[in-house]
Write a protein that holds these residues in place. Structure first.
Motif, short mmCIF file in Angstrom:
data_model
loop_
_atom_site.label_atom_id
_atom_site.label_comp_id
_atom_site.label_asym_id
_atom_site.label_seq_id
_atom_site.Cartn_x
_atom_site.Cartn_y
_atom_site.Cartn_z
N UNK A 1 0.84 -1.20 0.00
CA UNK A 1 0.00 0.00 0.00
C UNK A 1 0.87 1.24 0.00
N UNK A 2 0.43 2.26 -0.75
CA UNK A 2 1.12 3.53 -0.73
C UNK A 2 1.14 4.12 0.67
N UNK A 3 2.12 4.96 0.96
CA UNK A 3 2.31 5.48 2.31
C UNK A 3 1.10 6.25 2.82
N UNK A 4 0.25 6.76 1.93
CA UNK A 4 -0.92 7.53 2.35
C UNK A 4 -2.19 6.68 2.47
N UNK A 5 -2.07 5.40 2.25
CA UNK A 5 -3.24 4.52 2.31
C UNK A 5 -3.69 4.32 3.75
N UNK A 6 -5.01 4.37 3.95
CA UNK A 6 -5.58 4.13 5.27
C UNK A 6 -5.46 2.67 5.68
N UNK A 7 -5.20 1.79 4.70
CA UNK A 7 -5.10 0.37 5.01
C UNK A 7 -3.88 0.05 5.88
N UNK A 8 -2.87 0.92 5.83
CA UNK A 8 -1.67 0.66 6.63
C UNK A 8 -1.99 0.69 8.11
N UNK A 9 -2.84 1.63 8.53
CA UNK A 9 -3.18 1.75 9.95
C UNK A 9 -4.05 0.61 10.45
N UNK A 10 -4.76 -0.07 9.53
CA UNK A 10 -5.61 -1.20 9.94
C UNK A 10 -5.04 -2.52 9.41
#
Length: 308
Positions: free
Chosen positions: A170-179
């Protein structure tokens, strides 16, 4: 037919101007004009047509110009061979390299090649399918590239050395990284995608991870653009995981752990060569050098939790 005249014709066609070609070739315009006239007398037809924008080749001029280009390339290669010989080098090896491998392991690769003072190495980066074609034609000696390709492999030797598996980043700005611990395939379908290595026999498709959301952009051969997007956007892409993380350009948390998705396909790296070249002593020496490089990197690179 004078080969030098064919070389001059090739330069004229490329420059689109006799005066510019004369400047590049360090000859006078009348000299070039005489050379073209001699060729035209031999052919019995015009080779160039004058336009308001310069000169363009006729059909036969274009064909002869391509011959001239080959002569130019051969002459340049001959000059380089002479320089190599005077420098004490024994031979030159041309090696095709996968773009992501070059990006992730450029320092280790060049260091390994610089250790042998007897040979010159020409490294060519490109898509897997194109590299295999060049290997089959004898224009490459070896390939460091994807092990699993949907291209003809008759006459080739393949040895898988560096183990890897695809993963979704995921790109660094993706919300998926936090979840990351709770990502599901439904989340992927709602995300923006791009493809790296499209139509290269390497990353052929997204393996139906986002069947309702096709990728709008794809990159073949370019890895710098891929890494830039992963640093600055929210888009998703599927990449060989160990190589991508080994580059240092991505953070481990950008590799998504999708709860309801099975393991991603293998994306191993292999050492490719032609079967009929495996008996040459110098080729065997370089093959072992490359094999040791890949094996050492495979053993020293973390597995990042992948099932290898």
């Amino acid at each position: 037919m004078n080969p030098n005249h064919l070389k001059q014709l090739a330069v004229i066609i490329k420059q689109g101007s006799i005066s510019s070609a004369a400047e590049q070739l360090f000859v006078t315009q009348p000299t070039l004009t005489r050379a073209i006239k001699q060729l035209e007398q031999k052919v019995g037809a015009p080779l160039l047509t004058r336009t308001r924008y310069g000169v363009v080749a006729t059909e036969i001029g274009e064909r002869l110009g391509k011959v001239g280009e080959k002569i130019l390339l051969d002459a340049e290669q001959s000059e380089e061979i002479i320089r190599q010989w005077h420098s004490g080098f024994h031979n030159e090896f041309t090696i095709g390299i996968d773009p992501l491998w070059e990006y992730a392991a450029v320092h280790q690769t060049t260091h390994a090649f610089l250790q042998d003072p007897r040979y010159v190495f020409h490294l060519r980066t490109g898509s897997a399918a194109a590299q295999i074609e060049l290997l089959l034609k004898g224009e490459l000696d070896f390939i460091i590239g994807p092990a699993h390709l949907t291209v003809a492999q008759r006459g080739l030797h393949r040895e898988v050395v560096f183990r890897d598996r695809a993963a979704i980043f995921a790109g660094a700005r993706s919300k998926l990284i936090s979840q990351n611990n709770d990502v599901m395939t439904s989340d992927l379908s709602r995300s923006k995608w791009f493809i790296a290595g499209a139509n290269a026999g390497f990353m052929n498709h997204q393996h139906n991870v986002a069947p309702n959301n096709a990728a709008k952009i794809s990159f073949t051969g370019s890895i710098h653009s891929v890494m830039s997007l992963l640093k600055t956007s929210e888009m998703l892409v599927q990449l060989p995981a160990r190589l991508a993380l080994m580059s240092g350009a991505l953070q481990p948390e950008q590799m998504l752990n999708i709860k309801d998705m099975p393991s991603q396909p293998r994306r191993d790296i292999a050492l490719w060569s032609r079967i009929n070249e495996t008996e040459r002593p110098d080729a065997l020496r370089i093959r072992q050098l490359i094999f040791d490089l890949l094996q050492n990197l495979d053993q020293s690179t973390p597995e990042f939790g992948l099932e290898l």
